[in-house]
Design a protein around this motif. Structure first.
Motif, PDB file in Angstrom:
ATOM      1  N   LEU A  89       0.974  -1.186   0.148  1.00  0.00           N
ATOM      2  CA  LEU A  89       0.075  -0.024   0.002  1.00  0.00           C
ATOM      3  C   LEU A  89       1.015   1.369   0.113  1.00  0.00           C
ATOM      4  O   LEU A  89       0.609   2.381  -0.416  1.00  0.00           O
ATOM      5  CB  LEU A  89      -0.967   0.158   1.184  1.00  0.00           C
ATOM      6  CG  LEU A  89      -2.208  -0.755   1.214  1.00  0.00           C
ATOM      7  CD1 LEU A  89      -2.836  -0.234   2.577  1.00  0.00           C
ATOM      8  CD2 LEU A  89      -3.227  -0.275   0.110  1.00  0.00           C
ATOM      9  N   ARG A 141      -2.591  -8.922  -5.729  1.00  0.00           N
ATOM     10  CA  ARG A 141      -3.872  -8.700  -5.361  1.00  0.00           C
ATOM     11  C   ARG A 141      -4.298  -7.389  -5.588  1.00  0.00           C
ATOM     12  O   ARG A 141      -5.523  -6.852  -6.153  1.00  0.00           O
ATOM     13  CB  ARG A 141      -4.003  -8.777  -3.647  1.00  0.00           C
ATOM     14  CG  ARG A 141      -4.041 -10.096  -3.282  1.00  0.00           C
ATOM     15  CD  ARG A 141      -4.015 -10.281  -1.841  1.00  0.00           C
ATOM     16  NE  ARG A 141      -3.766 -11.578  -1.365  1.00  0.00           N
ATOM     17  CZ  ARG A 141      -3.084 -12.008  -0.623  1.00  0.00           C
ATOM     18  NH1 ARG A 141      -1.911 -11.239   0.110  1.00  0.00           N
ATOM     19  NH2 ARG A 141      -2.602 -13.270  -0.363  1.00  0.00           N
ATOM     20  N   VAL A 148     -11.579  -7.997  -7.210  1.00  0.00           N
ATOM     21  CA  VAL A 148     -10.946  -7.023  -6.171  1.00  0.00           C
ATOM     22  C   VAL A 148     -11.935  -6.120  -5.764  1.00  0.00           C
ATOM     23  O   VAL A 148     -12.223  -5.575  -4.596  1.00  0.00           O
ATOM     24  CB  VAL A 148      -9.251  -6.477  -6.551  1.00  0.00           C
ATOM     25  CG1 VAL A 148      -9.730  -5.331  -7.590  1.00  0.00           C
ATOM     26  CG2 VAL A 148      -8.835  -6.079  -5.147  1.00  0.00           C
ATOM     27  N   ASN A 149     -12.724  -5.669  -6.830  1.00  0.00           N
ATOM     28  CA  ASN A 149     -13.780  -4.518  -6.890  1.00  0.00           C
ATOM     29  C   ASN A 149     -14.809  -5.072  -5.776  1.00  0.00           C
ATOM     30  O   ASN A 149     -15.237  -4.462  -4.894  1.00  0.00           O
ATOM     31  CB  ASN A 149     -14.530  -4.294  -8.058  1.00  0.00           C
ATOM     32  CG  ASN A 149     -13.669  -3.001  -8.742  1.00  0.00           C
ATOM     33  OD1 ASN A 149     -13.549  -2.135  -7.981  1.00  0.00           O
ATOM     34  ND2 ASN A 149     -13.923  -2.916 -10.014  1.00  0.00           N
ATOM     35  N   LEU A 167      -7.985   2.737  -0.584  1.00  0.00           N
ATOM     36  CA  LEU A 167      -7.888   3.144  -1.983  1.00  0.00           C
ATOM     37  C   LEU A 167      -6.963   4.216  -2.068  1.00  0.00           C
ATOM     38  O   LEU A 167      -6.089   4.748  -3.062  1.00  0.00           O
ATOM     39  CB  LEU A 167      -9.198   3.624  -2.480  1.00  0.00           C
ATOM     40  CG  LEU A 167     -10.060   2.228  -2.895  1.00  0.00           C
ATOM     41  CD1 LEU A 167     -11.372   2.532  -3.211  1.00  0.00           C
ATOM     42  CD2 LEU A 167      -9.348   1.258  -3.790  1.00  0.00           C
ATOM     43  N   SER A 210     -12.243  -2.268 -17.268  1.00  0.00           N
ATOM     44  CA  SER A 210     -11.233  -1.502 -18.390  1.00  0.00           C
ATOM     45  C   SER A 210     -11.194  -2.212 -19.889  1.00  0.00           C
ATOM     46  O   SER A 210     -11.189  -3.490 -19.623  1.00  0.00           O
ATOM     47  CB  SER A 210      -9.772  -1.599 -17.744  1.00  0.00           C
ATOM     48  OG  SER A 210      -8.882  -1.257 -18.885  1.00  0.00           O
ATOM     49  N   LEU A 246      -9.863  -7.811 -11.642  1.00  0.00           N
ATOM     50  CA  LEU A 246     -10.357  -6.340 -11.299  1.00  0.00           C
ATOM     51  C   LEU A 246     -11.714  -6.510 -10.939  1.00  0.00           C
ATOM     52  O   LEU A 246     -12.206  -6.101  -9.764  1.00  0.00           O
ATOM     53  CB  LEU A 246     -10.289  -5.457 -12.444  1.00  0.00           C
ATOM     54  CG  LEU A 246     -10.865  -4.146 -12.207  1.00  0.00           C
ATOM     55  CD1 LEU A 246     -10.177  -3.188 -11.181  1.00  0.00           C
ATOM     56  CD2 LEU A 246     -10.815  -3.280 -13.335  1.00  0.00           C
ATOM     57  N   PRO A 284      -4.827  -5.143 -10.004  1.00  0.00           N
ATOM     58  CA  PRO A 284      -5.842  -4.765 -10.944  1.00  0.00           C
ATOM     59  C   PRO A 284      -6.149  -3.285 -10.830  1.00  0.00           C
ATOM     60  O   PRO A 284      -6.854  -2.498 -11.718  1.00  0.00           O
ATOM     61  CB  PRO A 284      -6.745  -5.736 -10.706  1.00  0.00           C
ATOM     62  CG  PRO A 284      -6.050  -6.883 -10.193  1.00  0.00           C
ATOM     63  CD  PRO A 284      -4.765  -6.052  -9.204  1.00  0.00           C
ATOM     64  N   LEU A 285      -6.363  -2.780  -9.457  1.00  0.00           N
ATOM     65  CA  LEU A 285      -6.743  -1.574  -9.263  1.00  0.00           C
ATOM     66  C   LEU A 285      -5.806  -0.382 -10.087  1.00  0.00           C
ATOM     67  O   LEU A 285      -6.275   0.506 -10.581  1.00  0.00           O
ATOM     68  CB  LEU A 285      -6.758  -1.187  -7.634  1.00  0.00           C
ATOM     69  CG  LEU A 285      -7.537  -1.845  -6.888  1.00  0.00           C
ATOM     70  CD1 LEU A 285      -7.391  -1.725  -5.295  1.00  0.00           C
ATOM     71  CD2 LEU A 285      -8.877  -1.684  -7.266  1.00  0.00           C
ATOM     72  N   ILE A 340     -13.307   3.327  -7.949  1.00  0.00           N
ATOM     73  CA  ILE A 340     -12.596   2.265  -8.820  1.00  0.00           C
ATOM     74  C   ILE A 340     -13.270   2.032 -10.121  1.00  0.00           C
ATOM     75  O   ILE A 340     -14.342   1.705 -10.144  1.00  0.00           O
ATOM     76  CB  ILE A 340     -12.398   0.939  -8.050  1.00  0.00           C
ATOM     77  CG1 ILE A 340     -12.275   1.076  -6.624  1.00  0.00           C
ATOM     78  CG2 ILE A 340     -11.405   0.069  -8.869  1.00  0.00           C
ATOM     79  CD1 ILE A 340     -12.540  -0.314  -5.802  1.00  0.00           C
ATOM     80  N   ALA A 341     -12.605   1.970 -11.107  1.00  0.00           N
ATOM     81  CA  ALA A 341     -13.157   1.868 -12.475  1.00  0.00           C
ATOM     82  C   ALA A 341     -13.749   0.280 -12.497  1.00  0.00           C
ATOM     83  O   ALA A 341     -13.070  -0.661 -11.883  1.00  0.00           O
ATOM     84  CB  ALA A 341     -12.246   1.775 -13.426  1.00  0.00           C
ATOM     85  N   ALA A 369      -6.586  -0.253 -13.791  1.00  0.00           N
ATOM     86  CA  ALA A 369      -7.779   0.285 -14.076  1.00  0.00           C
ATOM     87  C   ALA A 369      -7.580   1.748 -13.995  1.00  0.00           C
ATOM     88  O   ALA A 369      -8.503   2.626 -14.395  1.00  0.00           O
ATOM     89  CB  ALA A 369      -8.700  -0.193 -13.038  1.00  0.00           C
TER      90      ALA A 369
END
Lengths: 236, 186
Positions: free
Chosen positions: A18, A49, B124-125, B140, B108, B121, A52-53, B104-105, A56
């Motif tokens: 993080l 983990r 995790v979302n 975030l 994508s 994604l 992916p954030l 969060i998108a 995006a």
């Protein structure tokens, strides 16, 4: 002080990814990761983990001059890198054919202008501390019998108001231990390893952090890790 | 360029192929620049950091292991780490400049992302949605914007120790959720 259990390490590794650990914790984990495969795996799992954030995030086209500047930097980067790559190849080749210690040490030291080291002995080990394969910064030499350590800057720039500090990192020691502040001019020689077992000295990772002038005020690494390396056995 | 083509390009970069390096940059720089800019906010710093990142990729290309990570995930990790390093050394930005909450998108359509990454994604979302506010935003803001514990404490008006506890609980919850979803789909 209690030993953190596995779950604490897992969550610390999560915070490491993080980016919320304080500097000292972050640097401790960075150093430990470099020689602890299990911890490296835990950190990599967190990177996977969260990735992916980051992926995006909407792409933003960088200015065109960033690329032209990158190509210019690549040219000088490669020129600087070729020297150390060549040096490393020489060391590997020398080790393979088991040439005499003094020939190896003499060539290595002459190559980087490290004339102040004493003549090599069979118990002498050398490490190149670097940020990447192409950026050597310090040379460390250790006499394993006397535990005397010599360190000299090869290409580390002086940092105003800051000091470079050398650390020995080995799981057997727990947290990284300071071996003192290092000058960017000339060689620093000290019996800093006298209290350490020879196996610990041989197997350790050596790391340089950038600390406030005079060294870390806390006894733990507080600045960024700039360079790391392991000792090479010169006589085989 | 798809994920498998990137693996081929990365192998060429590892062989010191400058043309491949240029292709890699053209294909991925916007993605990495977006990540770096989100953390540093300052284009002047981000430009140099982006160059640092690609020089590191040049140096480390031979270390890339396609069995452990996709190319773009590996590169984004290098970019984030460098941006966070620089952020830690520079004056932190004011928390007032930061967004109130973070979206969060949902998905994508970026061709750099493989189907696996798009699915990851989504997972995790879903797991992030299970973390109650404001803890979700803390995670975030830390991950996407590089906020430290101290900045989170300031923004959420809570002691640093509390932030640490909340982050750990959120991380434990996220890890458990992702693990059980992975086991459920196995």
């Amino acid at each position: 002080m209690s030993t953190p259990d596995r779950d604490d390490i897992g969550l610390l590794a999560g915070e490491y990814v993080l980016g919320t650990l304080d500097e000292s914790e972050h640097n401790d984990l960075s150093v430990r990761r470099s020689h602890n495969a299990q911890l490296d795996q835990i950190i990599t799992a967190w990177e996977q983990r969260f990735a992916p954030l980051a992926l995006a995030i909407k792409p933003v086209e960088p200015p065109a001059e960033v690329f032209s500047g990158l190509l210019r930097r690549l040219d000088s980067h490669v020129r600087a890198g070729d020297n150390i790559v060549q040096l490393q190849r020489q060391v590997k080749r020398w080790r393979r054919v088991a040439v005499g210690v003094s020939a190896l040490a003499a060539s290595l030291l002459a190559y980087v202008g490290f004339q102040s080291l004493r003549p090599a002995q069979p118990d002498q080990l050398v490490a190149v501390l670097q940020q990447s394969d192409t950026s050597p910064a310090f040379l460390v030499s250790v006499d394993i019998k006397s535990r005397e350590l010599t360190i000299r800057s090869v290409a580390a720039p002086a940092q105003q108001g800051k000091s470079y500090e050398l650390w020995i990192v080995n799981d057997k020691l727990g947290a990284p231990r300071s071996l003192g502040v290092v000058d960017t001019q000339g060689a620093t020689v000290r019996r800093a390893l006298v209290t350490y077992d020879s196996t610990v000295v041989r197997d350790a990772v050596y790391a340089i952090t950038l600390e406030p002038r005079g060294g870390s005020p806390t006894g733990h690494a507080t600045g960024p890790i700039l360079y790391t390396g392991k000792l090479l056995e010169m006589a085989q | 360029m798809d994920a498998s083509e990137l693996v081929t390009i990365m192998k060429q970069v590892a062989q010191r192929d400058r043309q491949a390096f240029a292709t890699l940059y053209k294909s991925t720089a916007a993605k990495l620049y977006g990540v770096v800019l989100r953390i540093l906010y300052r284009p002047d710093l981000s430009d140099e950091v982006l160059q640092d990142v690609y020089l590191k990729i040049w140096d480390k290309a031979a270390d890339f292991d396609a069995t452990k990570s996709s190319v773009i995930t590996w590169m984004v990790t290098i970019a984030r780490n460098r941006a966070l390093d620089i952020k830690r050394r520079k004056q932190p930005q004011s928390v007032e400049d930061l967004p109130e909450s973070v979206e969060i998108a949902a998905e994508s359509d970026d061709p750099l992302q493989s189907r696996e990454l798009r699915e990851a994604l989504q997972q995790v979302n879903l797991c992030m949605q299970g973390i109650e506010q404001p803890k979700r935003d803390m995670v975030l803001l830390a991950y996407l914007h590089g906020l430290s514990r101290e900045q989170l404490a300031q923004k959420f008006n809570a002691p640093v120790a509390t932030i640490k506890t909340w982050l750990h609980r959120s991380l434990a919850q996220l890890r458990l959720c992702l693990q059980s979803r992975a086991e459920g789909s196995a």
